[in-house]
Design a protein around this motif. Structure first.
Motif, PDB file in Angstrom:
ATOM      1  N   GLY A  32       0.831  -1.202   0.000  1.00  0.00           N
ATOM      2  CA  GLY A  32       0.000   0.000   0.000  1.00  0.00           C
ATOM      3  C   GLY A  32       0.860   1.244   0.000  1.00  0.00           C
ATOM      4  O   GLY A  32       2.058   1.217  -0.234  1.00  0.00           O
ATOM      5  N   GLY A  33       0.231   2.384   0.255  1.00  0.00           N
ATOM      6  CA  GLY A  33       0.982   3.633   0.326  1.00  0.00           C
ATOM      7  C   GLY A  33       1.360   4.186  -1.025  1.00  0.00           C
ATOM      8  O   GLY A  33       2.544   4.309  -1.340  1.00  0.00           O
ATOM      9  N   ALA A  34       0.351   4.505  -1.863  1.00  0.00           N
ATOM     10  CA  ALA A  34       0.640   5.064  -3.184  1.00  0.00           C
ATOM     11  C   ALA A  34       1.280   6.441  -3.080  1.00  0.00           C
ATOM     12  O   ALA A  34       2.021   6.851  -3.973  1.00  0.00           O
ATOM     13  CB  ALA A  34      -0.648   5.145  -4.010  1.00  0.00           C
ATOM     14  N   ILE A  35       1.004   7.161  -1.993  1.00  0.00           N
ATOM     15  CA  ILE A  35       1.537   8.511  -1.836  1.00  0.00           C
ATOM     16  C   ILE A  35       2.712   8.525  -0.875  1.00  0.00           C
ATOM     17  O   ILE A  35       3.680   9.254  -1.083  1.00  0.00           O
ATOM     18  CB  ILE A  35       0.426   9.462  -1.355  1.00  0.00           C
ATOM     19  CG1 ILE A  35      -0.713   9.496  -2.386  1.00  0.00           C
ATOM     20  CG2 ILE A  35       0.952  10.870  -1.129  1.00  0.00           C
ATOM     21  CD1 ILE A  35      -1.927  10.265  -1.927  1.00  0.00           C
ATOM     22  N   GLN A  36       2.667   7.705   0.178  1.00  0.00           N
ATOM     23  CA  GLN A  36       3.754   7.636   1.147  1.00  0.00           C
ATOM     24  C   GLN A  36       4.289   6.213   1.233  1.00  0.00           C
ATOM     25  O   GLN A  36       3.615   5.258   0.848  1.00  0.00           O
ATOM     26  CB  GLN A  36       3.279   8.078   2.550  1.00  0.00           C
ATOM     27  CG  GLN A  36       2.519   9.378   2.585  1.00  0.00           C
ATOM     28  CD  GLN A  36       3.271  10.556   2.029  1.00  0.00           C
ATOM     29  OE1 GLN A  36       4.504  10.547   2.031  1.00  0.00           O
ATOM     30  NE2 GLN A  36       2.569  11.571   1.567  1.00  0.00           N
ATOM     31  N   GLN A  37       5.529   6.091   1.736  1.00  0.00           N
ATOM     32  CA  GLN A  37       6.115   4.784   2.006  1.00  0.00           C
ATOM     33  C   GLN A  37       6.028   4.493   3.498  1.00  0.00           C
ATOM     34  O   GLN A  37       6.277   5.381   4.319  1.00  0.00           O
ATOM     35  CB  GLN A  37       7.584   4.737   1.587  1.00  0.00           C
ATOM     36  CG  GLN A  37       7.825   4.740   0.102  1.00  0.00           C
ATOM     37  CD  GLN A  37       9.304   4.589  -0.219  1.00  0.00           C
ATOM     38  OE1 GLN A  37      10.130   4.296   0.651  1.00  0.00           O
ATOM     39  NE2 GLN A  37       9.655   4.809  -1.464  1.00  0.00           N
ATOM     40  N   ASN A  38       5.708   3.255   3.829  1.00  0.00           N
ATOM     41  CA  ASN A  38       5.680   2.801   5.216  1.00  0.00           C
ATOM     42  C   ASN A  38       6.614   1.602   5.347  1.00  0.00           C
ATOM     43  O   ASN A  38       6.441   0.596   4.648  1.00  0.00           O
ATOM     44  CB  ASN A  38       4.261   2.415   5.628  1.00  0.00           C
ATOM     45  CG  ASN A  38       3.302   3.588   5.572  1.00  0.00           C
ATOM     46  OD1 ASN A  38       3.453   4.550   6.321  1.00  0.00           O
ATOM     47  ND2 ASN A  38       2.321   3.529   4.679  1.00  0.00           N
ATOM     48  N   ASN A  55       7.097   9.131  -0.873  1.00  0.00           N
ATOM     49  CA  ASN A  55       7.438   8.515  -2.141  1.00  0.00           C
ATOM     50  C   ASN A  55       8.144   9.551  -3.024  1.00  0.00           C
ATOM     51  O   ASN A  55       8.281  10.717  -2.655  1.00  0.00           O
ATOM     52  CB  ASN A  55       6.180   7.997  -2.842  1.00  0.00           C
ATOM     53  CG  ASN A  55       5.999   6.499  -2.685  1.00  0.00           C
ATOM     54  OD1 ASN A  55       6.962   5.746  -2.674  1.00  0.00           O
ATOM     55  ND2 ASN A  55       4.758   6.064  -2.555  1.00  0.00           N
ATOM     56  N   ALA A  56       8.559   9.103  -4.202  1.00  0.00           N
ATOM     57  CA  ALA A  56       9.276  10.007  -5.116  1.00  0.00           C
ATOM     58  C   ALA A  56       8.432  11.207  -5.509  1.00  0.00           C
ATOM     59  O   ALA A  56       8.926  12.322  -5.647  1.00  0.00           O
ATOM     60  CB  ALA A  56       9.712   9.237  -6.365  1.00  0.00           C
ATOM     61  N   ALA A  57       7.131  10.984  -5.695  1.00  0.00           N
ATOM     62  CA  ALA A  57       6.218  12.079  -6.053  1.00  0.00           C
ATOM     63  C   ALA A  57       5.084  12.109  -5.043  1.00  0.00           C
ATOM     64  O   ALA A  57       4.602  11.073  -4.606  1.00  0.00           O
ATOM     65  CB  ALA A  57       5.662  11.868  -7.466  1.00  0.00           C
ATOM     66  N   THR A  58       4.666  13.309  -4.659  1.00  0.00           N
ATOM     67  CA  THR A  58       3.575  13.450  -3.700  1.00  0.00           C
ATOM     68  C   THR A  58       2.506  14.363  -4.281  1.00  0.00           C
ATOM     69  O   THR A  58       2.754  15.098  -5.242  1.00  0.00           O
ATOM     70  CB  THR A  58       4.088  14.046  -2.371  1.00  0.00           C
ATOM     71  OG1 THR A  58       4.663  15.325  -2.630  1.00  0.00           O
ATOM     72  CG2 THR A  58       5.126  13.139  -1.736  1.00  0.00           C
ATOM     73  N   PRO A  98      12.163  13.637   4.690  1.00  0.00           N
ATOM     74  CA  PRO A  98      11.683  13.674   6.075  1.00  0.00           C
ATOM     75  C   PRO A  98      10.918  12.394   6.412  1.00  0.00           C
ATOM     76  O   PRO A  98      10.333  11.752   5.526  1.00  0.00           O
ATOM     77  CB  PRO A  98      10.760  14.891   6.104  1.00  0.00           C
ATOM     78  CG  PRO A  98      11.184  15.727   4.939  1.00  0.00           C
ATOM     79  CD  PRO A  98      11.629  14.765   3.891  1.00  0.00           C
ATOM     80  N   PHE A  99      10.897  12.046   7.693  1.00  0.00           N
ATOM     81  CA  PHE A  99      10.172  10.853   8.106  1.00  0.00           C
ATOM     82  C   PHE A  99       9.777  10.979   9.573  1.00  0.00           C
ATOM     83  O   PHE A  99      10.293  11.825  10.300  1.00  0.00           O
ATOM     84  CB  PHE A  99      11.009   9.582   7.912  1.00  0.00           C
ATOM     85  CG  PHE A  99      12.237   9.501   8.770  1.00  0.00           C
ATOM     86  CD1 PHE A  99      12.198   8.923  10.046  1.00  0.00           C
ATOM     87  CD2 PHE A  99      13.456   9.995   8.309  1.00  0.00           C
ATOM     88  CE1 PHE A  99      13.339   8.846  10.837  1.00  0.00           C
ATOM     89  CE2 PHE A  99      14.597   9.923   9.099  1.00  0.00           C
ATOM     90  CZ  PHE A  99      14.538   9.345  10.369  1.00  0.00           C
ATOM     91  N   PHE A 100       8.827  10.136   9.985  1.00  0.00           N
ATOM     92  CA  PHE A 100       8.579   9.994  11.417  1.00  0.00           C
ATOM     93  C   PHE A 100       8.419   8.517  11.740  1.00  0.00           C
ATOM     94  O   PHE A 100       8.202   7.677  10.857  1.00  0.00           O
ATOM     95  CB  PHE A 100       7.385  10.826  11.905  1.00  0.00           C
ATOM     96  CG  PHE A 100       6.037  10.439  11.365  1.00  0.00           C
ATOM     97  CD1 PHE A 100       5.315   9.398  11.937  1.00  0.00           C
ATOM     98  CD2 PHE A 100       5.456  11.149  10.322  1.00  0.00           C
ATOM     99  CE1 PHE A 100       4.056   9.057  11.474  1.00  0.00           C
ATOM    100  CE2 PHE A 100       4.191  10.811   9.843  1.00  0.00           C
ATOM    101  CZ  PHE A 100       3.500   9.762  10.413  1.00  0.00           C
ATOM    102  N   VAL A 101       8.552   8.217  13.024  1.00  0.00           N
ATOM    103  CA  VAL A 101       8.472   6.838  13.504  1.00  0.00           C
ATOM    104  C   VAL A 101       7.305   6.743  14.478  1.00  0.00           C
ATOM    105  O   VAL A 101       7.135   7.618  15.335  1.00  0.00           O
ATOM    106  CB  VAL A 101       9.788   6.417  14.196  1.00  0.00           C
ATOM    107  CG1 VAL A 101       9.665   5.009  14.782  1.00  0.00           C
ATOM    108  CG2 VAL A 101      10.952   6.495  13.211  1.00  0.00           C
TER     109      VAL A 101
END
Length: 328
Positions: A32-38, A55-58, A98-101
């Motif tokens: 899943g995650g077409a817009i973000q990576q998990n 992801n590469a494009a948002t 950027p990322f969060f956990v």
């Protein structure tokens, strides 16, 4: 994730957590995650986390990771069932974005599986009630909020604001979309009076709700949240396009609409149904944008390309709904 980024991530997590001996075990990109990576991240001490990044494009309308981190914290404090957010990193040099956990939770969110189950979430009626309660907790968050200042000022009239936003979205498309314009015109003619805005998840649907046999384990994907009419979330969940073929269960293909309303409180059914039509128009517009990410060459993806093929079906449903609302 390559070894260099993994090493930098390990060092950063040691500093953020205060555990100088922290090590990363398994890392796996979740589906899943077409817009973000998990990414599922297992670390020493038996901790199971999720790292969420771009992801590469948002999409231009989606929040960044710092904003989504703040939304999760506000929701958690309001009693919404969300994963506990732990650490935020805005330094692109660590893993390239950027990322969060956050803590990892058990359950399934796959829409095609959820709608086929009579037991997930405690059963269809109980689950629909639980979804109503989750939405009521979300909508208890109201402006102004210093921690959510990035959302901007709440609209005076959320319905009219939605129409203006969608018209602007259509105006920037390469091709005309007359059915969506027709649907917007109908919404404009039938818009209900303005009510005070609240925080809306803005993507509360089957596929973004994690369930196990006992109930809701997490409300996911807060990247589109905004101040709006709270009925927008109810209409989005009830939209036919999110029932994954189980159309008889109007609350997201999961359970009955009446149980959703019962869990929520006393929503205005006519207002919910206005937002249900709005949901089909909005999702069609998003689907066009998703396809453009593929067509542009910025992010070649079969999933994104196929999303664009959903638009004619959504347009057909919009025409049907407008006709029904007009009593023809």
């Amino acid at each position: 994730m390559d070894e260099a980024r993994r090493d930098r991530l390990t060092d950063w997590l040691r500093a953020a957590s205060g555990d100088a001996s922290l090590t990363i075990g398994r890392m796996a990109l979740l589906s899943g995650g077409a817009i973000q990576q998990n990414w599922a991240v297992d670390v020493s001490g038996g901790h199971e986390w999720v790292l969420r990044t771009d992801n590469a494009a948002t999409l231009a309308v989606s929040h960044g990771r710092a904003q989504e981190f703040a939304l999760l914290r506000a929701a958690f404090a309001a009693g919404v069932t969300v994963p506990e957010s732990l650490f935020l990193c805005e330094d692109r040099d660590i893993i390239g974005a950027p990322f969060f956990v956050m803590r990892r939770v058990a359950g399934t969110a796959a829409g095609f599986r959820v709608v086929k189950s009579d037991t997930l979430g405690g059963g269809r009626v109980a689950c629909a009630r639980s979804l109503g309660r989750e939405l009521a907790r979300i909508h208890s968050i109201t402006p102004p909020r210093d921690d959510l200042a990035f959302l901007g000022a709440a609209p005076n009239d959320p319905c009219r604001a939605f129409i203006a936003e969608q018209r602007a979205a259509l105006d920037r498309q390469r091709l005309p979309r007359p059915v969506l314009e027709w649907g917007l015109r109908h919404l404009e003619r039938t818009a209900p009076p303005a009510i005070p805005a609240a925080l809306v998840h803005n993507d509360f649907r089957t596929g973004n709700i994690m369930l196990d046999e006992t109930g809701v384990t997490a409300v996911l994907d807060w990247e589109f949240s905004c101040w709006s009419d709270p009925h927008a979330d109810l209409g989005w969940l009830c939209a036919k396009c999110w029932r994954f073929g189980n159309d008889a269960q109007e609350a997201g293909g999961i359970g009955p609409r009446a149980a959703l309303y019962e869990g929520y409180g006393t929503p205005d059914d006519a207002r919910v149904r206005w937002w249900e039509l709005a949901a089909h128009i909005r999702w069609a517009s998003i689907a066009v944008d998703q396809a453009e990410r593929h067509i542009s060459g910025l992010e070649r993806s079969l999933e994104l390309a196929l999303t664009g093929h959903m638009v004619p079906g959504l347009e057909w449903e919009i025409l049907r709904m407008v006709e029904a609302r007009d009593g023809r």
